[in-house]
Write a protein that holds these residues in place. Structure first.
Motif, short mmCIF file in Angstrom:
data_model
loop_
_atom_site.label_atom_id
_atom_site.label_comp_id
_atom_site.label_asym_id
_atom_site.label_seq_id
_atom_site.Cartn_x
_atom_site.Cartn_y
_atom_site.Cartn_z
N SER A 144 -8.96 68.16 34.48
CA SER A 144 -9.09 69.31 33.59
C SER A 144 -9.89 68.97 32.34
N ALA A 145 -9.86 67.70 31.94
CA ALA A 145 -10.59 67.25 30.75
C ALA A 145 -11.94 66.64 31.10
N LEU A 146 -12.25 66.49 32.38
CA LEU A 146 -13.48 65.83 32.79
C LEU A 146 -14.74 66.51 32.25
N PRO A 147 -14.86 67.84 32.28
CA PRO A 147 -16.07 68.46 31.72
C PRO A 147 -16.28 68.14 30.25
N HIS A 227 -6.78 64.60 26.65
CA HIS A 227 -6.28 65.88 27.14
C HIS A 227 -5.97 65.79 28.63
N GLY A 228 -5.10 66.69 29.08
CA GLY A 228 -4.75 66.71 30.49
C GLY A 228 -3.38 67.31 30.69
N GLU A 229 -2.62 66.77 31.66
CA GLU A 229 -1.28 67.29 31.94
C GLU A 229 -0.38 67.01 30.75
N TYR A 258 -3.65 70.31 28.40
CA TYR A 258 -4.44 71.44 28.89
C TYR A 258 -3.64 72.27 29.89
N TRP A 259 -2.64 71.63 30.52
CA TRP A 259 -1.83 72.31 31.52
C TRP A 259 -0.53 71.53 31.70
#
Length: 283
Positions: A144-147, A227-229, A258-259
């Motif tokens: 989710s944070a890759l971009p 960022h991420g889970e 992010y989620w």
């Protein structure tokens, strides 16, 4: 958010970047009102309007408030997505979206998006850009944070020093990244889809947590983007960076979930609100 105007775009193409990542390309007449953000974590709110809703008959200007008089099942779903690239000359926006088959709203849409499909968005927003005054940079997150991580790596000066940790299902989910020579990019494998992997490979036990907390901490001032889970980030990586490593909030302000496993974005937003209120009350 409800009163912000919705911008109309159309899908013009898609690209399968990896088994769990699709790039969706958008163009539209409303690009003229879309002001690209200077932040590397630039994001938009995608507004998914049910196909049986006649948008033309709704109050103008079109905002989320325009749908207030409709039954709940006919109101839009809203999802937050990072902007990967903006091509002002082509008037085109690229969104890299995590897909998990038919699960979710944005992912399911990205997996089946066809040219000509209409999508509404709000934004962009954002808050983070790598600070050139930092001695080194720490970038960490899951798909989710890759971009945002990819965009930040591209924005770093050639002489930047740092480490990036990106957790994905496996080697097949790696995508090419451009980074300065002295920024080490580490791919971390969890062994399965983020939403379906067993509990002993998620949350407190996410491989990303171990990777970040056991890496050699570089000397000097770090600027962190994590960022991420939410369980992995908020209850593990943020305390590690802020408390154990003593990084001041100025240099670690962009650390959040992010989620969250088992929650939709709507219930996740409520959870984040409750967490912020609890943290404020404990000060």
């Amino acid at each position: 958010m409800a009163g912000r105007p919705l911008q109309r775009f159309e899908v013009v193409g898609t690209q399968q970047l990896a088994p769990h990542m699709v790039r969706v390309l958008l163009e539209g007449s409303d690009f003229g009102t879309f002001v690209p953000s200077s932040f590397t974590d630039s994001y938009v709110k995608l507004v998914f309007v049910p196909s049986d809703v006649d948008v033309a008959g709704l109050p103008r200007p079109l905002t989320l408030d325009s749908f207030a008089g409709l039954p709940p099942q006919k109101r839009p779903s809203v999802r937050t997505i990072t902007v990967r690239k903006v091509d002002a000359a082509a008037r085109r926006i690229a969104l890299d979206i995590v897909v998990h088959g038919e699960h979710g709203v944005a992912g399911a849409w990205a997996a089946t998006a066809q040219p000509g499909q209409v999508i509404y968005l709000m934004g962009p927003g954002g808050a983070y850009t790598p600070d050139p005054a930092a001695d080194w940079h720490l970038l960490a997150g899951d798909e989710s944070a890759l971009p945002a991580i990819a965009t930040a790596l591209e924005a770093l000066p050639p002489n930047a020093i740092g480490k990036a940790f990106i957790e994905v299902a496996g080697p097949e989910d790696q995508i090419p990244l451009t980074a300065p020579e002295s920024v080490q990019v580490n791919w971390v494998y969890r062994g399965g889809r983020a939403d379906m992997v067993s509990d002993d490979r998620a949350g407190d036990f996410a491989p990303l947590v171990e990777a970040v907390t056991t890496t050699l901490w570089l000397p000097g001032q770090v600027h962190a983007f994590v960022h991420g889970e939410a369980q992995a980030v908020m209850h593990n990586l943020r305390p590690y960076i802020r408390k154990e490593r003593g990084v001041d909030k100025k240099w670690a302000s962009s650390i959040s979930g992010y989620w969250r496993r088992g929650r939709t974005e709507e219930t996740f937003r409520q959870w984040k609100k409750e967490l912020a209120e609890a943290e404020a009350g404990s000060r």
